[in-house]
Scaffold this motif. Structure first.
Motif, PDB file in Angstrom:
ATOM      1  N   THR A 129     -20.851  -7.141 -56.099  1.00 29.91           N
ATOM      2  CA  THR A 129     -21.127  -7.887 -57.320  1.00 29.91           C
ATOM      3  C   THR A 129     -21.354  -6.944 -58.497  1.00 29.91           C
ATOM      4  N   ALA A 130     -21.190  -7.485 -59.687  1.00 27.11           N
ATOM      5  CA  ALA A 130     -21.365  -6.704 -60.910  1.00 27.11           C
ATOM      6  C   ALA A 130     -22.849  -6.558 -61.230  1.00 27.11           C
ATOM      7  N   LYS A 133     -24.908 -11.603 -66.019  1.00 25.49           N
ATOM      8  CA  LYS A 133     -25.484 -12.928 -65.798  1.00 25.49           C
ATOM      9  C   LYS A 133     -24.775 -13.661 -64.661  1.00 25.49           C
ATOM     10  N   GLY A 134     -25.556 -14.187 -63.733  1.00 26.40           N
ATOM     11  CA  GLY A 134     -25.019 -14.924 -62.606  1.00 26.40           C
ATOM     12  C   GLY A 134     -24.649 -14.051 -61.424  1.00 26.40           C
ATOM     13  N   GLY A 172     -12.244 -11.147 -59.563  1.00 27.38           N
ATOM     14  CA  GLY A 172     -12.194 -12.360 -60.377  1.00 27.38           C
ATOM     15  C   GLY A 172     -12.880 -12.204 -61.722  1.00 27.38           C
ATOM     16  N   LEU A 173     -13.510 -11.069 -61.953  1.00 30.41           N
ATOM     17  CA  LEU A 173     -14.249 -10.824 -63.186  1.00 30.41           C
ATOM     18  C   LEU A 173     -13.370 -10.146 -64.229  1.00 30.41           C
ATOM     19  N   ASP A 174     -13.424 -10.633 -65.469  1.00 32.46           N
ATOM     20  CA  ASP A 174     -12.753  -9.935 -66.570  1.00 32.46           C
ATOM     21  C   ASP A 174     -13.594  -8.715 -66.924  1.00 32.46           C
ATOM     22  N   ILE A 175     -12.960  -7.552 -66.896  1.00 32.77           N
ATOM     23  CA  ILE A 175     -13.665  -6.321 -67.261  1.00 32.77           C
ATOM     24  C   ILE A 175     -13.152  -5.757 -68.577  1.00 32.77           C
ATOM     25  N   PRO A 233     -17.704 -11.745 -69.269  1.00 32.72           N
ATOM     26  CA  PRO A 233     -19.042 -11.656 -68.674  1.00 32.72           C
ATOM     27  C   PRO A 233     -20.130 -11.509 -69.733  1.00 32.72           C
ATOM     28  N   GLU A 234     -21.323 -11.964 -69.374  1.00 30.99           N
ATOM     29  CA  GLU A 234     -22.480 -11.840 -70.264  1.00 30.99           C
ATOM     30  C   GLU A 234     -23.527 -10.953 -69.589  1.00 30.99           C
TER      31      GLU A 234
END
Length: 150
Positions: A63-64, A68-69, A75-78, A147-148
């Motif tokens: 996980t990042a 947040k979350g 699947g995450l925009d980096i 992402p936040e």
């Protein structure tokens, strides 16, 4: 007739000034080990360029950090909000999901590879990403999921 020459010259000049297309799949390389780390899909949405992790070679459920979350990295925009500014894409952001840090970013093609530069002010570093042709990883109709920070 001079308008035709002007139009041709203008069209040629604008095509020369456009940055080389960076969309597609790219394999990232770990700076410390030199091993393949992930595959990122670079895609365009509403005139801006984004990058989403579509595969991790190790720790696929990682996980990042500090996001947040607590989302999985796959699947995450980096990368988000890059804009074509001539020879480079600029004005965007890039996330280091292992550290939870967000940097200003630039991207361009050099010798067939994608060069990504993350920076804070005048300081930064480049990463070289290698073209990946595994179309089975491609996400169709991707929409930004920025992402936040927590």
């Amino acid at each position: 007739m001079k308008y035709v020459y002007f139009l041709i010259a203008f069209l040629f000049a604008t095509s020369v000034c456009a940055a080389e297309n960076i969309t597609g799949l790219w394999t990232t390389i770990d700076d410390e080990t030199g091993e393949e780390k992930s595959v990122v899909q670079i895609y365009e949405y509403d005139g801006k360029v984004y990058g989403r992790v579509v595969k991790l070679f190790k720790n696929v459920d990682k996980t990042a950090v500090g996001i947040k979350g607590n989302p999985k990295i796959v699947g995450l925009d980096i990368i988000w909000n890059l804009e074509d500014e001539g020879k480079k894409f600029k004005g965007g952001k890039i996330l280091d999901p292992a550290k939870g840090k967000i940097y200003s970013s630039e991207a361009w093609i050099e010798n067939g590879n994608l060069i990504l530069r993350g920076k804070i002010g005048p300081f930064g570093r480049n990463q070289t990403w290698i073209k990946n042709n595994d179309l089975s990883l491609m996400i169709k109709d991707a929409k930004p999921n920025i992402p936040e920070k927590e």
